[in-house]
Design an enzyme around this catalytic site. Structure first.
Site, mmCIF file in Angstrom:
data_model
loop_
_atom_site.group_PDB
_atom_site.id
_atom_site.type_symbol
_atom_site.label_atom_id
_atom_site.label_comp_id
_atom_site.label_asym_id
_atom_site.label_seq_id
_atom_site.Cartn_x
_atom_site.Cartn_y
_atom_site.Cartn_z
ATOM 1 N N ASP A 99 0.837 -1.191 0.000
ATOM 2 C CA ASP A 99 0.000 0.000 0.000
ATOM 3 C C ASP A 99 0.880 1.252 0.000
ATOM 4 O OD1 ASP A 99 -2.821 -0.803 0.160
ATOM 5 O OD2 ASP A 99 -3.049 0.976 1.390
ATOM 6 N N ASP A 201 -3.577 4.551 -2.341
ATOM 7 C CA ASP A 201 -4.755 4.916 -1.567
ATOM 8 C C ASP A 201 -5.337 6.251 -2.044
ATOM 9 O OD1 ASP A 201 -6.419 4.359 0.834
ATOM 10 O OD2 ASP A 201 -5.503 6.193 1.596
ATOM 11 N N GLU A 268 -6.759 3.183 -6.135
ATOM 12 C CA GLU A 268 -8.064 3.154 -5.469
ATOM 13 C C GLU A 268 -8.853 4.366 -5.954
ATOM 14 O OE1 GLU A 268 -10.103 2.963 -1.053
ATOM 15 O OE2 GLU A 268 -8.452 4.339 -1.418
ATOM 16 N N HIS A 333 -11.286 -4.091 2.431
ATOM 17 C CA HIS A 333 -11.314 -3.766 3.856
ATOM 18 C C HIS A 333 -12.248 -2.613 4.196
ATOM 19 C CE1 HIS A 333 -8.464 -1.103 1.945
ATOM 20 N NE2 HIS A 333 -8.479 -0.305 2.997
ATOM 21 N N ASP A 334 -12.853 -1.987 3.196
ATOM 22 C CA ASP A 334 -13.748 -0.857 3.421
ATOM 23 C C ASP A 334 -15.210 -1.170 3.117
ATOM 24 O OD1 ASP A 334 -11.738 0.936 4.213
ATOM 25 O OD2 ASP A 334 -11.306 1.517 2.136
#
Length: 547
Positions: A99, A201, A268, A333-334
């Site tokens: 990440d 991100d 993302e 994860h969101d």
């Protein structure tokens, strides 16, 4: 094999490190835990592992508030442990994606400590500072993704600083060339250590309006909705100035690509389709110079209906720039887990959809065993998203619970107390139990991945939409002289398949229904929620028919 094959035609597996495997009994997953479980990823058949942030952090947002971009948080291990993980992953044939969080730092990062120390500090312009509005309030109406204004007042210097998320996560000023140079050196630091790429991100938010104009009202806002939706994020997301920066990031990773393996950027991007595909970076010369895989999240929010998914797949295929590689994501994860969104039987159908569409699939840890969201009592909530906006149902803890490995204590995740509670079904829903069950979700994932890897039509072939009625999503995958037909029944009733769609002597190569296998004798009728991959009984290796 080309240098791009691994990310164009392989499978990415996301690990949320806090929840994958704990190696030291503190209840938090770590790098040594990931290394101990690499064989699971090898047996599953994936090609790359993407690891959510493991940098030093005060953990206000569980690692997305970074205080040092070039080290490992002691909770997760050490740089030496990270190097060992990279080395062992590569030895097992796995790529490793890290990440990269460019939008913001922790308030405790040395850069921000200097920046807020005085208006005259050399790093003042590394962050976004503004004078108060005439009434003394925030400079404009921008809102934080985590609730409240996107500005916090600093008493020491008398200005507000911008933060798209928590106040502990001040936004970097990407208009400053020194910031860009420093962050590119961060990328090089990890590329030199052997990482194979980055998932970036909140990529679309890294540049803000130079005039700091108010965002306009959202014409579709309905009173009673989350107040964050009241304004359209026109001036603090997806600005044109982002694209040249993306091209610069691409040039950085290209420095480390070679004839054997290219490095990859995954963005993302929660954006409408026309804006999403712009991040491939097609320039005037027809060259793609952006991120290779702008994450396609359409399946996460899709209505679970055949006609709807058929339309979004067709639209996505049509929107892709020439030479662009598609990709698909079911969960992360969101967002709520797929098995919780659509139910256990439809989650099997979703697995077949994900692994037979054209493009790179991304799996979220635990989905391969059908893990579901875990209700977290109010007094156990960890996620600041939920704490800051209670009652909105925005908490992400339910989809971040520990991986369920076995029926041993704490599902084999830790010898201590897990940082989040386990699902109630961990004694029966776990990797060890499902490895012994040929009808399990894990067995289905392994069969589908093995079929995908074995059939060029699936991992690199073209896509052809087919018509099979209102409730059945049908398409063909064609490659290297072979053709497979995928049929997915989204309906609540049995669905006969038009005979014209089937090849001569049809053979079921894979089914979500363990009872179905082998040649199709007579008419093919799909059970509710059943999916099949059809080949030709006489084809080479009994895998797929000639075109």
């Amino acid at each position: 094999m080309s240098a791009d094959d691994w990310w164009k035609h392989g499978i990415v597996y996301q690990v949320y490190p806090r929840s994958f495997q704990d190696s030291n009994g503190d209840g938090i997953g770590d790098l040594d835990g990931i290394r101990a479980r690499l064989n699971h990823l090898v047996s599953l058949g994936v090609d790359a592992v993407w690891i959510s942030p493991v940098y030093p952090s005060p953990m206000a947002d569980f690692g997305y508030d970074i205080s040092d971009f070039c080290d490992i948080d002691p909770r997760f291990g050490t740089l030496e442990g990270f190097d060992a993980l990279v080395q062992e992953a590569h030895a097992k044939g796995l790529k490793l994606i890290l990440d990269f969080v460019p939008n913001h730092t922790s308030e405790r990062h040395p850069w921000f400590v200097h920046s807020r120390s005085a208006r005259s500090d050399a790093k003042r312009d590394w962050y976004i500072w503004r004078d108060p509005a005439p009434d003394g309030g925030p400079p404009n109406n921008w809102l934080s993704n985590f609730g409240g204004p996107a500005w916090s007042f600093d008493e020491v210097t008398g200005q507000y600083y911008a933060h798209s998320f928590l106040k502990e996560q001040p936004d970097l000023n990407w208009r400053n060339p020194e910031v860009r140079a420093a962050m590119y050196e961060v990328m090089r630091f990890w590329l030199r250590r052997g990482v194979d790429g980055f998932r970036i991100d909140v990529l679309s938010q890294i540049v803000k309006d130079a005039q700091f104009r108010d965002n306009p009202l959202n014409p579709d806002y309905v009173e009673g909705q989350d107040t964050f939706l009241r304004w359209t994020m026109l001036h603090n997301t997806d600005l044109p100035e982002v694209q040249p920066i993306v091209a610069e990031m691409r040039r950085v990773v290209d420095e480390f690509s070679d004839a054997h393996s290219s490095r990859v950027l995954i963005g993302e991007l929660y954006l409408p389709l026309p804006r999403l595909v712009a991040y491939y970076g097609l320039n005037a010369q027809g060259v793609l110079e952006g991120v290779q895989l702008p994450f396609n999240f359409q399946l996460i929010g899709a209505d679970w209906q055949a006609a709807h998914i058929d339309r979004l797949v067709r639209d996505y295929e049509a929107a892709l720039p020439a030479g662009a590689a598609p990709n698909w994501v079911l969960g992360n994860h969101d967002r709520a887990r797929i098995a919780s969104r659509v139910g256990p039987r439809m989650a099997r159908l979703a697995a077949m959809l994900l692994l037979t569409l054209r493009g790179t699939p991304t799996l979220y840890y635990g989905d391969e065993i059908g893990m579901t969201d875990v209700p977290i009592p109010a007094d156990e909530v960890q996620d600041p998203f939920e704490k800051n906006r209670p009652g909105m149902g925005l908490g992400r803890d339910p989809e971040r619970t520990p991986m369920q490995w076995s029926a041993d204590a704490n599902a084999g995740f830790t010898t201590g107390r897990p940082w989040l509670r386990l699902a109630s079904d961990w004694r029966t829903c776990n990797v060890e139990a499902q490895s012994r069950d040929p009808d399990s979700m894990l067995a289905l994932y392994r069969r589908l991945i093995a079929l995908r890897r074995a059939c060029p039509a699936l991992h690199r072939g073209s896509y052809e939409a087919l018509e099979a009625g209102n409730d059945v999503l049908a398409y063909a995958r064609i490659g290297e002289g072979r053709r497979l037909v995928v049929l997915l029944n989204f309906g609540a009733a049995a669905a006969p398949v038009p005979q014209a769609l089937l090849p001569r002597r049809p053979l079921v190569l894979a089914s979500t229904d363990p009872a179905r296998a082998g040649p199709v004798d007579g008419a093919l009728v799909l059970s509710p929620g059943e999916g099949v991959v059809i080949g030709n009984e006489g084809a080479e290796e009994n895998q797929d028919p000639p075109v």
